[in-house]
Design an enzyme around this catalytic site. Structure first.
Site, PDB file in Angstrom:
ATOM      1  N   PRO A  60       0.796  -1.235   0.000  1.00 45.82           N
ATOM      2  CA  PRO A  60       0.000   0.000   0.000  1.00 45.82           C
ATOM      3  C   PRO A  60       0.825   1.279   0.000  1.00 45.82           C
ATOM      4  O   PRO A  60       0.357   2.315  -0.485  1.00 45.82           O
ATOM      5  CB  PRO A  60      -0.825  -0.125   1.280  1.00 45.82           C
ATOM      6  CG  PRO A  60      -0.036  -1.046   2.165  1.00 45.82           C
ATOM      7  CD  PRO A  60       0.622  -2.003   1.243  1.00 45.82           C
ATOM      8  N   PRO A 244      35.733 -44.444  20.135  1.00 53.00           N
ATOM      9  CA  PRO A 244      35.230 -44.590  21.501  1.00 53.00           C
ATOM     10  C   PRO A 244      33.948 -43.816  21.798  1.00 53.00           C
ATOM     11  O   PRO A 244      33.385 -43.979  22.882  1.00 53.00           O
ATOM     12  CB  PRO A 244      36.393 -44.062  22.356  1.00 53.00           C
ATOM     13  CG  PRO A 244      37.139 -43.148  21.455  1.00 53.00           C
ATOM     14  CD  PRO A 244      37.001 -43.699  20.065  1.00 53.00           C
ATOM     15  N   ASP A 267      26.725 -52.145  18.022  1.00 52.25           N
ATOM     16  CA  ASP A 267      26.868 -52.534  19.420  1.00 52.25           C
ATOM     17  C   ASP A 267      26.255 -51.488  20.347  1.00 52.25           C
ATOM     18  O   ASP A 267      26.037 -50.336  19.968  1.00 52.25           O
ATOM     19  CB  ASP A 267      28.345 -52.713  19.775  1.00 52.25           C
ATOM     20  CG  ASP A 267      28.931 -53.985  19.180  1.00 52.25           C
ATOM     21  OD1 ASP A 267      28.150 -54.849  18.773  1.00 52.25           O
ATOM     22  OD2 ASP A 267      30.165 -54.095  19.127  1.00 52.25           O
ATOM     23  N   LYS A 289      26.010 -56.840  23.001  1.00 52.33           N
ATOM     24  CA  LYS A 289      26.246 -57.875  24.001  1.00 52.33           C
ATOM     25  C   LYS A 289      26.581 -57.164  25.299  1.00 52.33           C
ATOM     26  O   LYS A 289      27.541 -56.389  25.368  1.00 52.33           O
ATOM     27  CB  LYS A 289      27.392 -58.790  23.573  1.00 52.33           C
ATOM     28  CG  LYS A 289      27.092 -59.574  22.308  1.00 52.33           C
ATOM     29  CD  LYS A 289      28.220 -60.510  21.930  1.00 52.33           C
ATOM     30  CE  LYS A 289      29.405 -59.744  21.356  1.00 52.33           C
ATOM     31  NZ  LYS A 289      29.081 -59.080  20.072  1.00 52.33           N
ATOM     32  N   GLY A 321      35.092 -48.349  19.229  1.00 50.48           N
ATOM     33  CA  GLY A 321      36.546 -48.448  19.198  1.00 50.48           C
ATOM     34  C   GLY A 321      37.042 -48.992  17.877  1.00 50.48           C
ATOM     35  O   GLY A 321      36.596 -48.587  16.808  1.00 50.48           O
ATOM     36  N   ASP A 322      37.970 -49.936  17.956  1.00 45.99           N
ATOM     37  CA  ASP A 322      38.515 -50.591  16.774  1.00 45.99           C
ATOM     38  C   ASP A 322      37.990 -52.021  16.737  1.00 45.99           C
ATOM     39  O   ASP A 322      38.063 -52.738  17.746  1.00 45.99           O
ATOM     40  CB  ASP A 322      40.042 -50.594  16.831  1.00 45.99           C
ATOM     41  CG  ASP A 322      40.655 -51.222  15.586  1.00 45.99           C
ATOM     42  OD1 ASP A 322      41.069 -50.460  14.698  1.00 45.99           O
ATOM     43  OD2 ASP A 322      40.686 -52.463  15.506  1.00 45.99           O
ATOM     44  N   MET A 404      37.569 -53.388  29.689  1.00 46.34           N
ATOM     45  CA  MET A 404      36.428 -54.060  30.340  1.00 46.34           C
ATOM     46  C   MET A 404      36.804 -54.637  31.707  1.00 46.34           C
ATOM     47  O   MET A 404      36.566 -55.823  31.984  1.00 46.34           O
ATOM     48  CB  MET A 404      35.883 -55.165  29.416  1.00 46.34           C
ATOM     49  CG  MET A 404      35.404 -54.634  28.070  1.00 46.34           C
ATOM     50  SD  MET A 404      35.176 -55.933  26.823  1.00 46.34           S
ATOM     51  CE  MET A 404      36.890 -56.342  26.415  1.00 46.34           C
ATOM     52  N   ALA A 433      35.043 -42.559  27.757  1.00 43.52           N
ATOM     53  CA  ALA A 433      36.102 -41.724  27.180  1.00 43.52           C
ATOM     54  C   ALA A 433      35.628 -41.044  25.905  1.00 43.52           C
ATOM     55  O   ALA A 433      34.997 -41.677  25.048  1.00 43.52           O
ATOM     56  CB  ALA A 433      37.339 -42.575  26.891  1.00 43.52           C
TER      57      ALA A 433
END
Length: 486
Positions: A60, A244, A267, A289, A321-322, A404, A433
């Site tokens: 407008p 990790p 996992d 697991k 991890g690996d 572990m 970690a």
């Protein structure tokens, strides 16, 4: 062959909460209304006209500023030098307004909703059904960034970063993809083959983004498609290390594997942040697991992994991890080889490396830590392994990392001390970690088990013993908790 169902009790994680649902709204040829004549409205008008919409601007006070606005192919621009009315919103797909008060905003929203339109009110997120993001334009390749209206300047800064990462030449490749898609789809190849074709297209585009694609590229890619269709269809298994926990620790090869997966068997210790980087369409199956708790058996995992691969799927077996370090990879490798399933291993950063980096430690030293050894804290039966070389653990020149060890650390420490390890040898335990919830405790090895018992039960624990951790756990240190470094 049809792959079996996932093992009992598994459920893939859900996507995290999102503030808004990002959609790309096709507006070509549809009616769009824009009310307002401010600077913000002028920018929105230019953006909307570029979509090919049937754009109606109600200005407008300053209709002249829209006089030179032109629409993209398929669209029109109509500028009205008056205020909007509810009738103007009839059959509107998107209604945008830049208004001065909440009362005006509420009135516009009410009228637009009555007409069935999606609404955006400039700089008033509380009134919006949808919001404009910061845009990186390589159309048909588009990247939009939203902060849900919280910090537009922040969104613009992110846009600038992405602009620098995306060569302008990618626009030509995106247009080629659009032009060639119908020809690829007409082949009616299986989804996995079509995805492989587009992955090769992507590799070409990213290898030489500023060179416009031509007929030679198209013909070479179609020849690749011929070969893909003619080749026997085989699945494969990739054993992938997820690191990790911190997703920044993924390798580029691991990331590419996640992007190629049809199914991901992961996992319990794999973090949601890592899974978030996987291909969206990939099926995710939890096969963890759990020590001293309910678990999916290794036999079930092997059977599912092989059946999925035999069904022609790319299976990523994702391990924290690996995969080759205390990950039972040898059992899965043997199962794949016995079944004739192609197998690749993609290593990851193991927990010891991630923990050391997080804590600012070197696990070796020329003067006092010339050897690094990894040992497991529990055997197949969940007890302290009988095969540990205790003389090696007692070696004062070694750094020992115990994986572990939560349930066996007290027995481990006692056996090591009985074997000659000085009871004041510095040691620390780190839980989760590299993750946000990381915490560690430090003490002499004789005192550390008491501290470990106080760590949260659900967190994975790693223990490092030796002179390498002296700075965090000096000999004679009384048992105490240590905060995670900032």
């Amino acid at each position: 062959m049809t792959a079996p169902a996932a093992p009992r009790g598994t459920r893939p994680p859900r996507i995290g909460a999102i503030a808004t649902l990002p959609l790309f709204h096709k507006l070509r040829g549809r009616r769009v209304v824009l009310a307002g004549d401010s600077d913000g409205a002028a920018w929105k008008a230019e953006l909307l006209a570029a979509t090919g919409a049937q754009l109606h601007v109600f200005a407008p006070d300053d209709a002249a500023r829209f006089a030179d606005l032109t629409a993209a192919e398929g669209g029109t621009v109509s500028v009205h030098g008056r205020r909007w009315t509810p009738a103007d919103l009839c059959q509107t797909a998107l209604a945008v307004a830049d208004v001065g008060t909440d009362e005006e905003a509420a009135a516009f929203v009410e009228a637009a909703h009555a007409a069935g339109a999606v609404v955006n009110i400039v700089d008033r997120p509380a009134f919006c059904d949808a919001q404009f993001g910061a845009l990186v334009n390589r159309s048909p390749l588009l990247v939009a960034i939203s902060t849900d209206g919280a910090a537009p300047v922040f969104g613009q800064a992110i846009r600038a970063r992405i602009e620098a990462l995306l060569p302008p030449g990618l626009q030509a490749w995106a247009k080629a993809a659009r032009d060639w898609r119908a020809r690829v789809q007409a082949r009616e190849a299986p989804f996995a083959i079509r995805r492989a074709f587009w992955q090769r297209f992507t590799d070409r585009a990213l290898a030489d983004p500023d060179r416009p694609p031509g007929e030679a590229d198209r013909d070479a890619l179609m020849a690749d498609l011929d070969r893909l269709e003619a080749a026997p269809r085989h699945g494969r298994v990739l054993l992938v290390g997820a690191g990790p926990g911190d997703p920044d620790h993924l390798t580029l090869k691991a990331l590419r594997a996640l992007q190629s997966a049809d199914v991901i068997l992961y996992d319990n210790l794999v973090t949601p942040e890592v899974l978030e980087l996987a291909r969206r369409e990939a099926r995710r199956v939890a096969v963890g697991k759990v020590g001293h708790g309910p678990s999916v058996s290794q036999g079930e995992i092997n059977e599912l992994m092989i059946a999925l691969a035999r069904d022609g799927q790319t299976v990523v077996r994702l391990k924290s991890g690996d995969p080759a370090i205390f990950g039972r990879a040898n059992e899965e490798m043997a199962a794949c080889r016995s079944a004739g399933i192609p197998l690749s291993i993609i290593p990851g950063i193991t927990a010891a490396q991630g923990a050391a980096a997080s804590l600012g430690l070197s696990l070796t030293d020329r003067d006092f830590a010339q050897r690094l050894q990894f040992v497991t804290g529990h055997s197949r039966k969940g007890e302290l392994p009988d095969s540990i070389n205790w003389a090696a653990v007692a070696d004062p020149a070694a750094t020992t990392v115990i994986y572990m060890p939560r349930h066996t650390l007290r027995r481990f420490a006692a056996r090591a001390i009985d074997s000659g390890l000085d009871r004041t040898t510095p040691a620390l335990a780190i839980a989760s970690a590299t993750r946000a919830e990381e915490v560690h405790v430090a003490a002499a090895i004789a005192d550390l088990p008491d501290l470990v018992e106080g760590l949260p039960a659900a967190l994975p624990v790693l223990v490092i013993v030796g002179e390498a951790v002296r700075g965090l756990a000096a000999p004679g240190l009384t048992a105490s908790a240590v905060d995670t470094p900032a």
